[in-house]
Write an enzyme that holds these catalytic residues in place. Sequence first.
Site, PDB file in Angstrom:
ATOM      1  N   HIS A 157      -3.277  -6.738  -2.875  1.00 41.84           N
ATOM      2  CA  HIS A 157      -3.001  -8.121  -2.463  1.00 41.84           C
ATOM      3  C   HIS A 157      -2.869  -8.205  -0.943  1.00 41.84           C
ATOM      4  O   HIS A 157      -3.467  -9.082  -0.300  1.00 41.84           O
ATOM      5  CB  HIS A 157      -1.680  -8.624  -3.073  1.00 41.84           C
ATOM      6  N   LYS A 194       0.238 -15.676 -18.446  1.00 41.33           N
ATOM      7  CA  LYS A 194       1.239 -14.639 -18.175  1.00 41.33           C
ATOM      8  C   LYS A 194       2.655 -15.197 -18.072  1.00 41.33           C
ATOM      9  O   LYS A 194       3.589 -14.447 -17.844  1.00 41.33           O
ATOM     10  CB  LYS A 194       0.922 -13.956 -16.825  1.00 41.33           C
ATOM     11  N   SER A 218      -1.214  -5.568 -10.506  1.00 41.38           N
ATOM     12  CA  SER A 218       0.227  -5.650 -10.744  1.00 41.38           C
ATOM     13  C   SER A 218       0.585  -5.008 -12.079  1.00 41.38           C
ATOM     14  O   SER A 218       1.633  -4.366 -12.213  1.00 41.38           O
ATOM     15  CB  SER A 218       0.678  -7.112 -10.719  1.00 41.38           C
ATOM     16  N   ARG A 262     -11.935  -6.914  -7.615  1.00 44.76           N
ATOM     17  CA  ARG A 262     -11.846  -5.465  -7.749  1.00 44.76           C
ATOM     18  C   ARG A 262     -13.093  -4.894  -8.395  1.00 44.76           C
ATOM     19  O   ARG A 262     -13.545  -3.825  -8.048  1.00 44.76           O
ATOM     20  CB  ARG A 262     -10.640  -5.080  -8.607  1.00 44.76           C
TER      21      ARG A 262
END
Length: 165
Positions: A17, A41, A130, A92
Site C-alpha cells: 500500500h 469484508k 492485508s 499485484r
Amino acid sequence: MKTVICPGSFDPVTMGHLDIIRRSAKMFDKVLVVVMTNYHKRNTYVFSADERVDLLKRCTRDMENVEVEQYDGLLAEYARQKNAVAVVKGLRAVSDFEYEFQQALTNKKLNSELETIFVTTTAENMFLSSSVVKQVCELGGDISNFVPEEIRDDIIKRISRGERE
C-alpha cells in the site's frame, strides 16, 4: 492542481500500500488516501475505520502532499466532492485486474470525469496483501518486511490477541 485518490480498506496497511501511495505522491500534486468500507469484508475488519485512518496517518506523515480521510459512500461521489481527476489502484497480479476493471467502469459510469490509473506493484510486493499479513501474524510469523515499522507493534498486539473491532 491534480488531485488523485488512493482508496482501500487498509486493514492493515502494508508495504505494498505504502509503495503505491508514495509513487502516486511523486506523480500528482495531492493524494487523498481514503479508508473505505468494502462491503464484502465489513464484518471481518481487525481495525476500526478510525484506527485505520490513524495507522495510515502515522505511516504517511513524511509525505507532504498526502492526506488521509475516511469515507463511507460511493467513491465516484467522493471524487466529485474533492475535485479528484483520478483514482489510483495498485495491481499485484492479473487476478486483481478483473475486479478493479469492473470497479473502474462503474466509477466512470457514475462520474464521467473520473479516470482510473492502474499502477503495478513492485516485484517484492506482488504476493503481499492485508490478508497475508493477518494470517502470518496470527500464526506467529515475522511481519517486519510486510508492514511499516511505525505500526508493526500495533498489528502484532491486535492480531496476536485475536481482537476484532
